[in-house]
Write an enzyme that holds these catalytic residues in place. Structure first.
Site, PDB file in Angstrom:
ATOM      1  N   SER A 120     -24.729  65.262  47.232  1.00 22.15           N
ATOM      2  CA  SER A 120     -23.575  64.217  47.311  1.00 22.15           C
ATOM      3  C   SER A 120     -22.442  64.862  47.171  1.00 22.15           C
ATOM      4  CB  SER A 120     -24.442  63.494  45.609  1.00 22.15           C
ATOM      5  OG  SER A 120     -25.574  62.905  45.466  1.00 22.15           O
TER       6      SER A 120
ATOM      7  N   ARG B  30     -24.178  66.197  35.412  1.00 26.04           N
ATOM      8  CA  ARG B  30     -23.732  67.357  36.704  1.00 26.04           C
ATOM      9  C   ARG B  30     -22.609  68.173  35.750  1.00 26.04           C
ATOM     10  NH1 ARG B  30     -27.438  65.720  39.572  1.00 26.04           N
ATOM     11  NH2 ARG B  30     -27.655  64.498  41.223  1.00 26.04           N
TER      12      ARG B  30
ATOM     13  N   GLU C 214     -18.087  66.621  42.937  1.00 26.00           N
ATOM     14  CA  GLU C 214     -19.301  67.218  42.407  1.00 26.00           C
ATOM     15  C   GLU C 214     -19.536  68.392  43.158  1.00 26.00           C
ATOM     16  OE1 GLU C 214     -23.388  67.802  43.552  1.00 26.00           O
ATOM     17  OE2 GLU C 214     -23.566  65.606  43.101  1.00 26.00           O
TER      18      GLU C 214
HETATM   19  N1  EPU Z   1     -26.178  53.004  47.238  1.00 28.29           N
HETATM   20  C1  EPU Z   1     -25.584  52.028  48.430  1.00 28.29           C
HETATM   21  N2  EPU Z   1     -25.574  53.078  49.566  1.00 28.29           N
HETATM   22  C2  EPU Z   1     -25.177  54.015  50.034  1.00 28.29           C
HETATM   23  C3  EPU Z   1     -26.051  54.981  49.138  1.00 28.29           C
HETATM   24  C4  EPU Z   1     -26.435  54.473  47.611  1.00 28.29           C
HETATM   25  O1  EPU Z   1     -25.722  50.990  48.249  1.00 28.29           O
HETATM   26  O2  EPU Z   1     -24.384  54.517  51.251  1.00 28.29           O
HETATM   27  C5  EPU Z   1     -27.076  52.251  46.784  1.00 28.29           C
HETATM   28  C6  EPU Z   1     -27.820  51.562  46.313  1.00 28.29           C
HETATM   29  O3  EPU Z   1     -27.850  50.475  45.722  1.00 28.29           O
HETATM   30  C7  EPU Z   1     -29.149  52.623  45.826  1.00 28.29           C
HETATM   31  C8  EPU Z   1     -28.232  53.237  44.440  1.00 28.29           C
HETATM   32  O4  EPU Z   1     -26.773  53.040  45.282  1.00 28.29           O
HETATM   33  O5  EPU Z   1     -30.135  52.079  45.576  1.00 28.29           O
HETATM   34  C9  EPU Z   1     -28.246  54.874  44.886  1.00 28.29           C
HETATM   35  O6  EPU Z   1     -28.698  55.389  45.691  1.00 28.29           O
HETATM   36  P1  EPU Z   1     -29.847  56.891  45.297  1.00 28.29           P
HETATM   37  O7  EPU Z   1     -31.092  56.276  44.985  1.00 28.29           O
HETATM   38  O8  EPU Z   1     -29.623  57.225  47.129  1.00 28.29           O
HETATM   39  O9  EPU Z   1     -28.627  57.956  44.738  1.00 28.29           O
HETATM   40  P2  EPU Z   1     -27.546  58.083  44.233  1.00 28.29           P
HETATM   41  O10 EPU Z   1     -26.582  58.186  43.042  1.00 28.29           O
HETATM   42  O11 EPU Z   1     -26.520  57.718  45.816  1.00 28.29           O
HETATM   43  C10 EPU Z   1     -28.094  60.556  43.159  1.00 28.29           C
HETATM   44  C11 EPU Z   1     -27.801  61.757  43.106  1.00 28.29           C
HETATM   45  C12 EPU Z   1     -28.350  62.248  43.727  1.00 28.29           C
HETATM   46  C13 EPU Z   1     -29.951  62.254  44.357  1.00 28.29           C
HETATM   47  C14 EPU Z   1     -30.116  60.928  43.772  1.00 28.29           C
HETATM   48  C15 EPU Z   1     -31.837  60.210  43.136  1.00 28.29           C
HETATM   49  C16 EPU Z   1     -25.857  62.003  42.115  1.00 28.29           C
HETATM   50  C17 EPU Z   1     -24.111  62.607  42.071  1.00 28.29           C
HETATM   51  N3  EPU Z   1     -26.335  62.197  42.934  1.00 28.29           N
HETATM   52  O12 EPU Z   1     -27.346  60.165  44.244  1.00 28.29           O
HETATM   53  O13 EPU Z   1     -28.941  63.861  43.890  1.00 28.29           O
HETATM   54  O14 EPU Z   1     -30.982  62.968  44.847  1.00 28.29           O
HETATM   55  O15 EPU Z   1     -29.544  60.267  42.254  1.00 28.29           O
HETATM   56  O16 EPU Z   1     -32.033  60.539  41.914  1.00 28.29           O
HETATM   57  O17 EPU Z   1     -25.608  62.069  40.898  1.00 28.29           O
HETATM   58  C18 EPU Z   1     -27.023  65.651  44.269  1.00 28.29           C
HETATM   59  O18 EPU Z   1     -26.667  65.497  43.333  1.00 28.29           O
HETATM   60  O19 EPU Z   1     -26.670  66.446  45.777  1.00 28.29           O
HETATM   61  C19 EPU Z   1     -27.997  64.849  45.678  1.00 28.29           C
HETATM   62  C20 EPU Z   1     -28.363  64.430  46.205  1.00 28.29           C
END
Ligand code: EPU
Length: 338
Positions: free
Chosen positions: A238, A164, A334
Protein backbone atom coordinates in the site's frame (compact mmCIF):
# COMPACT_ATOMS: atom_id res chain seq x y z
CA UNK A 1 32.86 -5.19 8.38
CA UNK A 2 33.33 -3.81 4.91
CA UNK A 3 32.29 -0.24 4.12
CA UNK A 4 31.82 0.08 0.37
CA UNK A 5 31.64 3.36 -1.59
CA UNK A 6 29.17 4.09 -4.38
CA UNK A 7 27.02 1.02 -3.74
CA UNK A 8 24.03 0.07 -5.97
CA UNK A 9 20.73 -0.22 -4.06
CA UNK A 10 18.66 -1.69 -6.91
CA UNK A 11 18.37 -5.13 -5.30
CA UNK A 12 17.83 -3.71 -1.82
CA UNK A 13 14.52 -1.92 -2.42
CA UNK A 14 11.36 -3.77 -3.47
CA UNK A 15 10.31 -0.86 -5.69
CA UNK A 16 13.31 -1.79 -7.84
CA UNK A 17 14.60 1.75 -8.18
CA UNK A 18 18.16 2.03 -9.48
CA UNK A 19 19.97 4.40 -7.11
CA UNK A 20 23.31 4.35 -5.29
CA UNK A 21 24.46 4.95 -1.73
CA UNK A 22 27.54 7.06 -1.14
CA UNK A 23 28.62 4.39 1.38
CA UNK A 24 27.13 1.02 2.29
CA UNK A 25 27.76 -1.53 5.00
CA UNK A 26 26.03 -4.79 5.94
CA UNK A 27 25.90 -5.53 9.67
CA UNK A 28 25.57 -9.14 10.85
CA UNK A 29 26.02 -8.83 14.61
CA UNK A 30 25.44 -6.34 17.40
CA UNK A 31 29.21 -6.20 17.99
CA UNK A 32 29.80 -5.24 14.37
CA UNK A 33 27.27 -2.47 14.76
CA UNK A 34 28.98 -1.20 17.90
CA UNK A 35 32.30 -1.19 16.02
CA UNK A 36 30.63 0.73 13.21
CA UNK A 37 29.41 3.44 15.62
CA UNK A 38 33.06 4.27 16.32
CA UNK A 39 33.95 4.96 12.68
CA UNK A 40 34.19 8.36 11.03
CA UNK A 41 31.63 7.60 8.32
CA UNK A 42 29.07 6.64 10.97
CA UNK A 43 29.68 9.77 13.01
CA UNK A 44 29.90 12.22 10.09
CA UNK A 45 27.35 11.07 7.56
CA UNK A 46 23.60 10.95 7.30
CA UNK A 47 22.47 7.38 8.10
CA UNK A 48 19.80 5.20 6.57
CA UNK A 49 18.98 1.84 8.15
CA UNK A 50 17.62 -0.66 5.64
CA UNK A 51 15.76 -3.84 6.47
CA UNK A 52 13.93 -5.59 3.66
CA UNK A 53 13.66 -2.31 1.73
CA UNK A 54 9.95 -2.95 1.30
CA UNK A 55 8.51 0.35 2.52
CA UNK A 56 10.77 2.87 0.88
CA UNK A 57 10.86 4.90 -2.33
CA UNK A 58 14.22 6.33 -3.34
CA UNK A 59 13.79 9.49 -5.41
CA UNK A 60 17.54 10.10 -5.66
CA UNK A 61 20.93 8.66 -4.73
CA UNK A 62 21.52 8.52 -0.98
CA UNK A 63 24.28 10.91 0.04
CA UNK A 64 25.26 9.12 3.24
CA UNK A 65 25.82 5.69 4.82
CA UNK A 66 23.26 2.94 4.21
CA UNK A 67 23.39 0.27 6.93
CA UNK A 68 21.81 -3.04 5.99
CA UNK A 69 20.57 -4.59 9.23
CA UNK A 70 21.28 -8.28 8.79
CA UNK A 71 21.28 -9.34 12.45
CA UNK A 72 19.77 -12.84 12.53
CA UNK A 73 18.61 -15.28 15.19
CA UNK A 74 15.49 -16.82 16.74
CA UNK A 75 15.40 -17.85 20.39
CA UNK A 76 12.67 -18.97 22.78
CA UNK A 77 13.47 -16.88 25.83
CA UNK A 78 10.55 -17.99 28.01
CA UNK A 79 7.39 -20.03 27.94
CA UNK A 80 4.29 -20.60 30.04
CA UNK A 81 1.43 -23.06 29.65
CA UNK A 82 -0.23 -20.69 27.17
CA UNK A 83 2.57 -18.72 25.59
CA UNK A 84 5.91 -18.82 23.83
CA UNK A 85 8.14 -15.76 24.10
CA UNK A 86 10.24 -15.61 20.96
CA UNK A 87 13.14 -13.18 20.50
CA UNK A 88 13.99 -12.56 16.84
CA UNK A 89 16.93 -10.76 15.22
CA UNK A 90 15.97 -7.62 13.29
CA UNK A 91 17.43 -9.00 10.04
CA UNK A 92 15.24 -12.11 9.92
CA UNK A 93 12.83 -12.12 6.97
CA UNK A 94 9.31 -11.48 8.26
CA UNK A 95 7.46 -14.07 6.18
CA UNK A 96 10.00 -16.79 7.00
CA UNK A 97 9.43 -15.99 10.67
CA UNK A 98 5.66 -16.28 10.20
CA UNK A 99 6.12 -19.66 8.48
CA UNK A 100 8.34 -20.85 11.35
CA UNK A 101 5.67 -19.91 13.94
CA UNK A 102 2.86 -21.43 11.85
CA UNK A 103 4.81 -24.69 11.40
CA UNK A 104 5.32 -24.87 15.16
CA UNK A 105 1.60 -24.26 15.78
CA UNK A 106 2.17 -20.96 17.60
CA UNK A 107 -0.55 -18.44 16.84
CA UNK A 108 -0.65 -14.66 16.68
CA UNK A 109 0.98 -13.55 13.44
CA UNK A 110 -0.54 -15.96 10.88
CA UNK A 111 -2.71 -13.12 9.46
CA UNK A 112 0.51 -11.26 8.73
CA UNK A 113 1.73 -13.98 6.34
CA UNK A 114 3.52 -12.87 3.16
CA UNK A 115 4.10 -9.28 4.28
CA UNK A 116 7.41 -8.31 2.67
CA UNK A 117 10.26 -6.91 4.74
CA UNK A 118 12.24 -7.83 7.81
CA UNK A 119 11.34 -8.40 11.44
CA UNK A 120 13.18 -5.36 12.81
CA UNK A 121 11.25 -2.91 10.68
CA UNK A 122 7.86 -4.53 11.35
CA UNK A 123 7.18 -2.58 14.59
CA UNK A 124 8.25 0.73 13.06
CA UNK A 125 5.02 0.96 11.13
CA UNK A 126 3.07 -1.52 13.26
CA UNK A 127 2.52 -3.80 10.26
CA UNK A 128 -1.06 -4.98 9.93
CA UNK A 129 -3.31 -7.00 7.68
CA UNK A 130 -6.60 -8.88 7.78
CA UNK A 131 -7.67 -7.62 11.18
CA UNK A 132 -4.35 -8.14 13.01
CA UNK A 133 -1.47 -5.80 13.86
CA UNK A 134 1.96 -6.70 15.23
CA UNK A 135 1.24 -4.65 18.37
CA UNK A 136 -1.09 -7.45 19.56
CA UNK A 137 1.78 -9.94 20.00
CA UNK A 138 4.61 -7.47 20.54
CA UNK A 139 6.30 -7.59 23.96
CA UNK A 140 9.47 -5.53 23.62
CA UNK A 141 12.44 -4.67 21.45
CA UNK A 142 16.07 -3.80 21.97
CA UNK A 143 17.60 -0.95 20.00
CA UNK A 144 20.89 0.87 19.78
CA UNK A 145 20.59 4.54 20.58
CA UNK A 146 22.63 6.25 17.87
CA UNK A 147 23.62 9.32 19.92
CA UNK A 148 24.96 7.39 22.95
CA UNK A 149 25.77 3.93 21.55
CA UNK A 150 23.74 2.42 24.42
CA UNK A 151 21.35 -0.51 24.02
CA UNK A 152 17.88 0.36 25.30
CA UNK A 153 14.59 -1.55 25.65
CA UNK A 154 11.18 -0.41 24.48
CA UNK A 155 8.11 -2.24 25.77
CA UNK A 156 4.76 -2.27 24.00
CA UNK A 157 3.48 1.01 25.38
CA UNK A 158 6.86 2.77 24.86
CA UNK A 159 6.44 2.13 21.13
CA UNK A 160 3.19 4.17 21.00
CA UNK A 161 1.70 1.97 18.31
CA UNK A 162 -1.08 3.32 16.12
CA UNK A 163 -2.45 2.53 12.66
CA UNK A 164 0.79 2.11 10.64
CA UNK A 165 2.49 4.26 13.28
CA UNK A 166 4.99 4.01 16.12
CA UNK A 167 7.34 6.27 18.00
CA UNK A 168 10.10 5.24 15.54
CA UNK A 169 8.27 6.99 12.68
CA UNK A 170 7.56 10.08 14.74
CA UNK A 171 9.36 11.66 17.67
CA UNK A 172 12.17 9.08 17.76
CA UNK A 173 12.68 8.95 14.01
CA UNK A 174 16.27 8.14 12.94
CA UNK A 175 17.42 7.90 16.57
CA UNK A 176 17.54 4.11 17.06
CA UNK A 177 18.64 0.97 15.26
CA UNK A 178 16.40 -1.94 16.20
CA UNK A 179 18.44 -5.04 17.08
CA UNK A 180 15.76 -7.61 17.96
CA UNK A 181 12.12 -7.88 18.91
CA UNK A 182 10.26 -10.24 21.27
CA UNK A 183 6.79 -11.55 20.47
CA UNK A 184 4.35 -13.49 22.65
CA UNK A 185 2.74 -16.27 20.62
CA UNK A 186 -0.07 -18.53 21.81
CA UNK A 187 -0.02 -22.31 21.96
CA UNK A 188 -3.84 -22.44 21.69
CA UNK A 189 -4.66 -19.22 19.86
CA UNK A 190 -8.04 -17.71 19.13
CA UNK A 191 -7.81 -17.23 15.38
CA UNK A 192 -9.00 -14.00 13.78
CA UNK A 193 -11.02 -14.88 10.69
CA UNK A 194 -13.49 -12.00 10.73
CA UNK A 195 -12.04 -10.03 7.81
CA UNK A 196 -14.50 -10.27 4.90
CA UNK A 197 -12.24 -11.93 2.32
CA UNK A 198 -10.80 -14.42 4.82
CA UNK A 199 -14.22 -15.50 6.03
CA UNK A 200 -15.53 -15.88 2.47
CA UNK A 201 -12.64 -18.09 1.30
CA UNK A 202 -12.80 -20.36 4.35
CA UNK A 203 -16.58 -20.71 3.95
CA UNK A 204 -16.23 -21.53 0.26
CA UNK A 205 -13.91 -24.37 1.26
CA UNK A 206 -16.29 -25.55 4.01
CA UNK A 207 -13.66 -24.93 6.66
CA UNK A 208 -15.45 -24.03 9.91
CA UNK A 209 -12.70 -24.58 12.40
CA UNK A 210 -9.52 -23.64 10.59
CA UNK A 211 -6.03 -24.49 11.78
CA UNK A 212 -3.32 -21.84 12.03
CA UNK A 213 -1.88 -23.22 8.79
CA UNK A 214 -5.24 -22.97 6.99
CA UNK A 215 -5.64 -19.33 8.05
CA UNK A 216 -2.11 -18.58 6.88
CA UNK A 217 -2.72 -20.32 3.54
CA UNK A 218 -5.93 -18.32 3.07
CA UNK A 219 -4.14 -15.03 3.71
CA UNK A 220 -1.37 -16.05 1.31
CA UNK A 221 -3.88 -16.84 -1.44
CA UNK A 222 -5.71 -13.51 -0.97
CA UNK A 223 -2.47 -11.53 -1.05
CA UNK A 224 -1.25 -13.42 -4.12
CA UNK A 225 -4.50 -12.71 -5.93
CA UNK A 226 -4.45 -8.93 -5.29
CA UNK A 227 -0.94 -7.77 -4.56
CA UNK A 228 1.93 -7.82 -7.04
CA UNK A 229 4.96 -9.95 -6.13
CA UNK A 230 7.84 -7.47 -5.72
CA UNK A 231 10.21 -10.04 -7.23
CA UNK A 232 8.25 -9.66 -10.48
CA UNK A 233 6.78 -6.13 -10.36
CA UNK A 234 8.45 -3.46 -8.22
CA UNK A 235 6.19 -2.12 -5.47
CA UNK A 236 5.98 -1.28 -1.77
CA UNK A 237 2.54 -2.65 -0.94
CA UNK A 238 0.00 0.00 0.00
CA UNK A 239 1.48 3.33 -1.03
CA UNK A 240 -1.05 5.36 0.98
CA UNK A 241 -2.72 4.89 4.34
CA UNK A 242 -6.46 4.50 4.62
CA UNK A 243 -7.59 7.92 5.90
CA UNK A 244 -9.51 8.24 9.14
CA UNK A 245 -12.38 10.74 9.06
CA UNK A 246 -15.02 11.99 11.48
CA UNK A 247 -18.72 11.09 11.27
CA UNK A 248 -19.45 14.56 9.85
CA UNK A 249 -16.86 14.16 7.10
CA UNK A 250 -18.19 10.69 6.29
CA UNK A 251 -21.77 11.97 6.06
CA UNK A 252 -20.55 14.74 3.74
CA UNK A 253 -18.78 12.28 1.41
CA UNK A 254 -21.78 9.94 1.47
CA UNK A 255 -24.00 12.67 0.00
CA UNK A 256 -22.01 12.45 -3.22
CA UNK A 257 -20.74 8.86 -2.89
CA UNK A 258 -23.34 6.82 -0.95
CA UNK A 259 -21.35 3.60 -1.51
CA UNK A 260 -18.04 4.80 -0.12
CA UNK A 261 -16.33 1.77 1.50
CA UNK A 262 -15.64 2.50 5.16
CA UNK A 263 -15.09 0.78 8.50
CA UNK A 264 -16.24 2.07 11.85
CA UNK A 265 -13.40 2.49 14.37
CA UNK A 266 -15.53 4.14 17.08
CA UNK A 267 -18.57 6.44 17.33
CA UNK A 268 -16.78 9.33 15.66
CA UNK A 269 -13.98 7.75 13.61
CA UNK A 270 -14.26 5.91 10.33
CA UNK A 271 -11.54 4.49 8.12
CA UNK A 272 -12.18 5.00 4.43
CA UNK A 273 -10.79 2.54 1.87
CA UNK A 274 -8.30 4.71 -0.03
CA UNK A 275 -8.09 2.00 -2.72
CA UNK A 276 -11.80 2.45 -3.36
CA UNK A 277 -11.45 6.23 -3.75
CA UNK A 278 -8.44 5.92 -6.06
CA UNK A 279 -10.28 3.36 -8.19
CA UNK A 280 -13.40 5.51 -8.23
CA UNK A 281 -11.29 8.49 -9.35
CA UNK A 282 -10.21 6.46 -12.38
CA UNK A 283 -6.59 5.67 -11.53
CA UNK A 284 -6.74 1.89 -11.11
CA UNK A 285 -4.64 0.07 -13.73
CA UNK A 286 -3.34 3.30 -15.30
CA UNK A 287 0.09 2.86 -16.87
CA UNK A 288 2.59 5.60 -17.69
CA UNK A 289 5.80 4.49 -19.40
CA UNK A 290 7.32 2.10 -16.86
CA UNK A 291 5.17 2.76 -13.83
CA UNK A 292 1.55 3.08 -12.77
CA UNK A 293 -1.29 2.07 -10.46
CA UNK A 294 -1.72 -1.67 -9.95
CA UNK A 295 -4.59 -3.17 -11.92
CA UNK A 296 -5.94 -5.27 -9.02
CA UNK A 297 -5.34 -2.95 -6.04
CA UNK A 298 -5.45 0.80 -6.56
CA UNK A 299 -3.62 1.47 -3.29
CA UNK A 300 -0.46 -0.02 -4.77
CA UNK A 301 1.82 1.93 -7.10
CA UNK A 302 4.05 -0.20 -9.29
CA UNK A 303 7.33 -0.03 -11.19
CA UNK A 304 7.04 -2.14 -14.36
CA UNK A 305 10.59 -1.51 -15.48
CA UNK A 306 13.34 0.86 -14.58
CA UNK A 307 11.14 3.80 -13.64
CA UNK A 308 12.88 6.35 -11.50
CA UNK A 309 11.62 7.11 -8.02
CA UNK A 310 10.80 10.72 -8.81
CA UNK A 311 8.34 9.63 -11.51
CA UNK A 312 6.55 7.38 -9.02
CA UNK A 313 6.60 10.12 -6.38
CA UNK A 314 5.11 12.61 -8.87
CA UNK A 315 2.35 10.13 -9.70
CA UNK A 316 1.55 9.88 -5.98
CA UNK A 317 1.37 13.71 -5.82
CA UNK A 318 -1.11 13.76 -8.69
CA UNK A 319 -3.25 11.12 -6.99
CA UNK A 320 -3.21 13.03 -3.69
CA UNK A 321 -4.34 16.23 -5.45
CA UNK A 322 -7.07 14.43 -7.37
CA UNK A 323 -8.48 12.66 -4.29
CA UNK A 324 -8.44 15.96 -2.39
CA UNK A 325 -10.30 17.54 -5.25
CA UNK A 326 -12.90 14.79 -5.65
CA UNK A 327 -13.44 13.63 -2.05
CA UNK A 328 -12.10 16.50 0.07
CA UNK A 329 -9.64 14.09 1.76
CA UNK A 330 -5.87 14.45 1.84
CA UNK A 331 -4.24 11.04 1.48
CA UNK A 332 -1.06 10.37 3.43
CA UNK A 333 1.74 8.21 2.14
CA UNK A 334 2.55 5.03 4.00
CA UNK A 335 5.85 4.57 2.19
CA UNK A 336 9.00 6.42 3.34
CA UNK A 337 10.25 8.83 0.71
CA UNK A 338 14.02 9.31 0.52
N1 EPU B 1 -11.02 -1.40 -2.80
C1 EPU B 1 -11.50 -1.01 -4.04
N2 EPU B 1 -10.60 -0.90 -5.07
C2 EPU B 1 -9.29 -1.17 -4.93
C3 EPU B 1 -8.80 -1.58 -3.67
C4 EPU B 1 -9.68 -1.68 -2.61
O1 EPU B 1 -12.67 -0.75 -4.21
O2 EPU B 1 -8.55 -1.03 -5.91
C5 EPU B 1 -11.98 -1.51 -1.69
C6 EPU B 1 -12.72 -2.84 -1.71
O3 EPU B 1 -14.05 -2.59 -1.38
C7 EPU B 1 -12.13 -3.62 -0.57
C8 EPU B 1 -11.66 -2.55 0.36
O4 EPU B 1 -11.32 -1.42 -0.46
O5 EPU B 1 -13.06 -4.45 0.01
C9 EPU B 1 -10.45 -2.93 1.17
O6 EPU B 1 -9.48 -3.46 0.30
P1 EPU B 1 -8.38 -4.51 0.80
O7 EPU B 1 -9.02 -5.60 1.57
O8 EPU B 1 -7.53 -4.87 -0.36
O9 EPU B 1 -7.55 -3.67 1.86
P2 EPU B 1 -6.98 -2.19 1.87
O10 EPU B 1 -7.76 -1.41 2.87
O11 EPU B 1 -6.89 -1.63 0.49
C10 EPU B 1 -5.33 -2.67 3.84
C11 EPU B 1 -3.86 -2.57 4.12
C12 EPU B 1 -3.10 -3.69 3.43
C13 EPU B 1 -3.64 -5.00 3.96
C14 EPU B 1 -5.15 -5.07 3.67
C15 EPU B 1 -5.78 -6.28 4.29
C16 EPU B 1 -3.45 -0.21 4.50
C17 EPU B 1 -2.84 1.03 3.99
N3 EPU B 1 -3.36 -1.28 3.71
O12 EPU B 1 -5.50 -2.45 2.44
O13 EPU B 1 -1.73 -3.58 3.81
O14 EPU B 1 -2.98 -6.09 3.35
O15 EPU B 1 -5.80 -3.92 4.26
O16 EPU B 1 -5.86 -6.12 5.67
O17 EPU B 1 -3.98 -0.23 5.62
C18 EPU B 1 0.36 -2.67 3.17
O18 EPU B 1 0.33 -1.99 4.18
O19 EPU B 1 1.35 -2.61 2.37
C19 EPU B 1 -0.74 -3.56 2.85
C20 EPU B 1 -0.78 -4.27 1.73
Amino acid sequence: MNIIANYPLLKLNTFGVDVKAKYFVSINTVNELIELTKTKVFKDLQLLILGGGSNILFTKDFDGLVILNNIKGKEIIDQTQESIFLKIGAGENWHELVMYTVDNGWGGIENLSLIPGNTGTAPMQNIGAYGVEIKETFVELEALEISSGKIVKFNNSDCEFGYRESVFKNKMKNQYIILNITLELKKNPVLNINYGDVKAILESQNINNPSIKEVSNTIISIRQSKLPDPKIIGNSGSFFKNPIVSLNQLEFIKKKYPNVVNYKINENEFKIAAGWMIERAGWKGKKFNNYGVHEKQALVLVNYGLANGMEIFNLSEEIILDIKDKFGIKLEREVNII
